[in-house]
Design an enzyme around this catalytic site. Structure first.
Site, short mmCIF file in Angstrom:
data_model
loop_
_atom_site.label_atom_id
_atom_site.label_comp_id
_atom_site.label_asym_id
_atom_site.label_seq_id
_atom_site.Cartn_x
_atom_site.Cartn_y
_atom_site.Cartn_z
N GLU A 23 67.55 84.70 17.27
CA GLU A 23 66.87 83.65 18.04
C GLU A 23 67.73 83.09 19.15
O GLU A 23 67.29 82.89 20.28
CB GLU A 23 66.44 82.49 17.13
CG GLU A 23 65.22 82.75 16.27
CD GLU A 23 65.55 83.47 14.99
OE1 GLU A 23 66.75 83.76 14.76
OE2 GLU A 23 64.63 83.76 14.21
N HIS A 32 60.25 75.86 6.30
CA HIS A 32 59.13 76.57 6.95
C HIS A 32 57.91 75.66 7.14
O HIS A 32 56.80 76.17 7.26
CB HIS A 32 58.70 77.77 6.12
CG HIS A 32 59.63 78.94 6.13
ND1 HIS A 32 60.82 78.96 5.44
CD2 HIS A 32 59.56 80.15 6.75
CE1 HIS A 32 61.42 80.14 5.63
NE2 HIS A 32 60.68 80.87 6.42
C1 LIG Z 1 66.45 82.44 11.58
C2 LIG Z 1 65.23 83.09 11.03
N1 LIG Z 1 64.48 83.89 11.82
C3 LIG Z 1 63.39 84.50 11.33
C4 LIG Z 1 63.00 84.30 10.04
C5 LIG Z 1 61.74 84.97 9.50
N2 LIG Z 1 62.12 86.06 8.59
C6 LIG Z 1 62.18 85.86 7.27
S1 LIG Z 1 62.76 87.19 6.45
C7 LIG Z 1 62.93 88.05 7.87
C8 LIG Z 1 63.46 89.46 7.84
C9 LIG Z 1 64.82 89.53 7.25
O1 LIG Z 1 65.27 90.84 7.25
P1 LIG Z 1 66.58 91.22 6.49
O2 LIG Z 1 67.68 90.28 6.83
O3 LIG Z 1 66.81 92.66 6.72
O4 LIG Z 1 66.23 90.96 4.96
P2 LIG Z 1 65.10 91.64 4.06
O5 LIG Z 1 63.84 90.86 4.26
O6 LIG Z 1 64.97 93.04 4.49
O7 LIG Z 1 65.60 91.50 2.66
C10 LIG Z 1 62.53 87.29 8.97
C11 LIG Z 1 62.53 87.77 10.36
C12 LIG Z 1 63.78 83.44 9.25
N3 LIG Z 1 63.44 83.18 7.98
N4 LIG Z 1 64.88 82.87 9.76
#
Ligand SMILES: Cc1ncc(C[n+]2csc(CCOP(=O)(O)OP(=O)(O)O)c2C)c(N)n1
Lengths: 324, 331
Positions: free
Chosen positions: A60, A129
């Site tokens: 972000e 959230h």
């Molecule tokens: C700062 C932030 N940006 C976006 C999100 C929305 N979001 C939640 S989980 C996720 C994906 C995370 O991917 P990863 O770190 O690979 O973990 P995984 O879900 O694959 O375990 C996103 C974009 C968030 N929670 N926090």
């Protein structure tokens, strides 16, 4: 007139502006292949290609900063921060960069950037959230802030925001996405900085925005049965504020209730209340009343979450208090 | 998968821990689909070997930071399935008294510094915990679980830099399950191997098979040894896969069907079971008994959660500050 959802209205606004102006592009997490987590940009990637519908990494801070840079060079990026709760991750880009650029370069540079950020509680998503953070943005000179309540306003305001030369933060309530309303087929714009009287009334002015407008309208219907006619002023744009609309309503009703979902302390309702007292004190027959969220973190547990933000009854109660 | 050097007890224990997570989450998914749970559920089905291999290499006094996909991390670090289930239900008997839900389980007494709804936020928190251990002269390590998606956040780079500059006793454990929601890692990063990023911070980076609980265990044990020895952080990339959607209800339109199938065939729980049977470390009967026992545990956790009361309305203003006081909350 046809009826569409708030989500569709936003989707249409984005698509129409992208078709109209080649400099408009969309950036954010999951905006491309998935078509956004709220399904707002389905099919956009196929239609506009990966240079205009950009799936960003979870970065972000940097992608918002990049959007500022792109905007300084004449593009019109529309950034989605998946939840408004994540804007603190990129506050520097928004507050110190986007908002300051025009002023601190002596007007040389403008930043035609839109930041869309879904906010609000009620979806059982807990404290990181579910927040309403608009007051953070209204406090920053250089930013404009919109918070539409209806599909009609969402589409019209977002289109205006995209055409606006300044950075605009657009707060969309997640629980509004599925709500329906009339939106004309043909192009329509809602200008920034114009409130709307969503319901006329003589006894009390209820000033509100975003999802609380729906609650305020319901409250007004019930109050009407009690013989109280509330005027519902939907701000639609928080910055710049349509003071004229507020003033003329206050002159008519002499009583004011300001409603917001956000935490009461330090909220935007406090600003409205202060402006009313500063500038329209002589017309008031009662102190301005704020109806707002509790000063707590949105809890997960359903029973607790529903206690934290105002409902119809709270607005009705607030109205009765200023009428006493 | 290697079991070499691991005895029977260890292999069976790892299996039990992994199966507990699997059964807990499949139950949570079922409850969610029956609309008994609110909010969002992110399961780590398919990734259990990472949580278990890592936590088994830590000491009880060590710390972890978990992610939004944190049920496995918390259970593996000793989380009580009843309190966890109660939290998923939003009940007052839950770990966070119903205020955090699935994404925010914490139990500091077990070294669980919290699951987190903000991607990447746990990394500097882990580094800070490690800093505290160092300042206080404690022989503890802190392990940060995070995803491939989180490895692109500023928090990742800034905290790795500081942790390595200051030789902090922290372990960065990236669960590379290929996707951040819908975005495949290859679309947003050029390094094919996220562990390579360790180079930029002058620390060791290793990529391991995240579906091999023993490989994870070994890598984390070595990283913990280094950390305790004052040699600083290690970046471990555990390559794994989530079988289910990003959240329950996600139809996973962004994933190729064959890919999901391929990885399901490499299911870490089934794989370990096969291995144990093949090597004669335990028989069908013993593993069956473990499964029954765990199923009972999870059923009891659900019953406990369902029978527990929701938080009282007065709780809505409690705990906003650590020492509650009226003026802090109310005005
Ligand atoms: C700062 C932030 N940006 C976006 C999100 C929305 N979001 C939640 S989980 C996720 C994906 C995370 O991917 P990863 O770190 O690979 O973990 P995984 O879900 O694959 O375990 C996103 C974009 C968030 N929670 N926090």
């Amino acid at each position: 007139m046809r009826t569409i959802t708030y989500g569709q209205a936003i989707s249409e606004a984005l698509r129409e502006e992208m078709l109209r102006d080649r400099s408009v592009l969309i950036m954010g997490e999951d905006m491309g292949v998935l078509g956004s987590v709220f399904g707002l940009t389905k099919g956009f990637l196929e239609e506009f290609g990966p240079l205009r519908v950009i799936d960003t990494p979870i970065s972000e801070s940097s992608f918002t900063g990049m959007a500022v840079g792109a905007a300084m060079r004449g593009l019109r990026p529309v950034v989605e921060i998946m939840y408004v709760d994540f804007t603190p991750v990129c506050m520097d880009a928004i507050v110190n960069q986007a908002a300051k650029m025009c002023y601190m370069t002596g007007g040389q540079i403008s930043v035609p950037l839109v930041i869309r950020a879904p906010g609000g509680a009620g979806r059982r998503n807990a404290g990181q959230h579910s927040q309403s953070l608009e007051a953070l943005f209204t406090h920053i000179p250089g930013l404009k802030v919109i918070a539409p309540a209806t599909p009609y306003d969402a589409k019209g305001l977002l289109k205006s925001a995209i055409r606006d030369p300044d950075p605009v933060v657009c707060i969309e309530h997640k629980l509004l996405y599925a709500t329906r309303g009339e939106v004309p087929e043909e192009e329509h714009l809602v200008p920034l900085g114009k409130a709307e009287i969503k319901r006329k009334g003589r006894d009390v002015t209820v000033i509100c925005y975003s999802r609380q407008v729906l609650f305020a309208l319901e409250a007004a219907e019930e109050l009407s049965a009690e013989g109280i006619e509330a005027e519902i002023v939907d701000l639609r744009t928080l910055v710049p504020l349509d003071w004229a609309a507020i003033e003329s309503s206050v002159k008519k009703t002499h009583r004011v209730v300001v409603v917001q979902e956000a935490v009461k302390r330090g909220g935007y309702a406090a600003e409205i209340a202060a402006q009313v007292m500063e500038n329209a004190f002589d017309y008031l027959d009662a102190p301005v009343k704020r109806v707002a969220g509790l000063n707590v973190i949105p809890p997960f547990s359903p029973g607790l979450e529903d206690l934290i933000y105002p409902h119809k009854q709270d607005i009705m109660q607030g109205v009765r208090e200023v009428l006493r | 998968m290697k079991t070499g050097g691991y005895d029977r007890e260890t292999a069976v224990k790892f299996y039990r821990e992994m199966l507990r997570i699997r059964l807990f989450e499949m139950k949570a998914a079922e409850l969610f689909s029956r609309a008994l749970l609110a909010g969002n559920i992110h399961t780590c089905v398919g990734q259990e070997a990472v949580a278990v291999g890592a936590c088994q290499a830590l000491r009880p006094g060590d710390y972890i930071t978990a992610t939004h996909r944190g049920h496995g991390h918390c259970l593996a670090k000793g989380g009580d399935s009843r309190k966890m289930m109660a939290e998923l239900f939003g009940k007052s008997a839950g770990y966070c008294r119903g205020k955090g839900g699935s994404m925010h389980i914490a139990d500091v007494s077990l070294g669980i510094l919290g699951a987190n709804g903000i991607v990447g936020a746990g990394l500097p928190i882990a580094a800070g915990s490690a800093l505290a251990s160092k300042i206080m002269g404690k022989d503890e390590v802190t392990l940060a679980f995070f995803g491939d998606g989180a490895s692109n956040t500023g928090n990742f780079h800034e905290s790795l830099n500081m942790a390595s500059a200051w030789n902090l006793p922290v372990i960065y454990l990236c669960e590379n399950n290929r996707y951040g929601v819908s975005v495949c890692i290859e679309r947003v990063t050029r390094v094919s191997n996220l562990a390579e990023r360790a180079k930029a911070y002058g620390i060791p980076g290793v990529t391991i098979d995240g579906n091999d609980v023993f490989a994870v265990h070994e890598a984390v044990a070595e990283a913990a040894r280094r950390a305790r020895g004052g040699e600083g952080p290690t970046l471990i990339e555990a390559v794994t896969y989530r079988h289910r959607g990003h959240y329950e209800g996600d139809p996973q339109v962004y994933k190729p069907k064959e890919e999901i199938q391929e990885w399901k065939e490499r299911d870490p729980v089934a794989g370990l079971k096969r291995k144990i049977l093949e090597e004669g470390l335990a028989g069908d009967e013993e593993l069956g008994a473990i499964e029954n026992e765990l199923r009972l545990e999870i059923e009891e956790a659900v019953e406990f959660a369902m029978d527990s009361p929701y938080p009282d309305a007065a709780q809505v203003t409690a705990d906003v500050y650590s020492k509650d006081n009226e003026w802090g909350v109310a005005r």
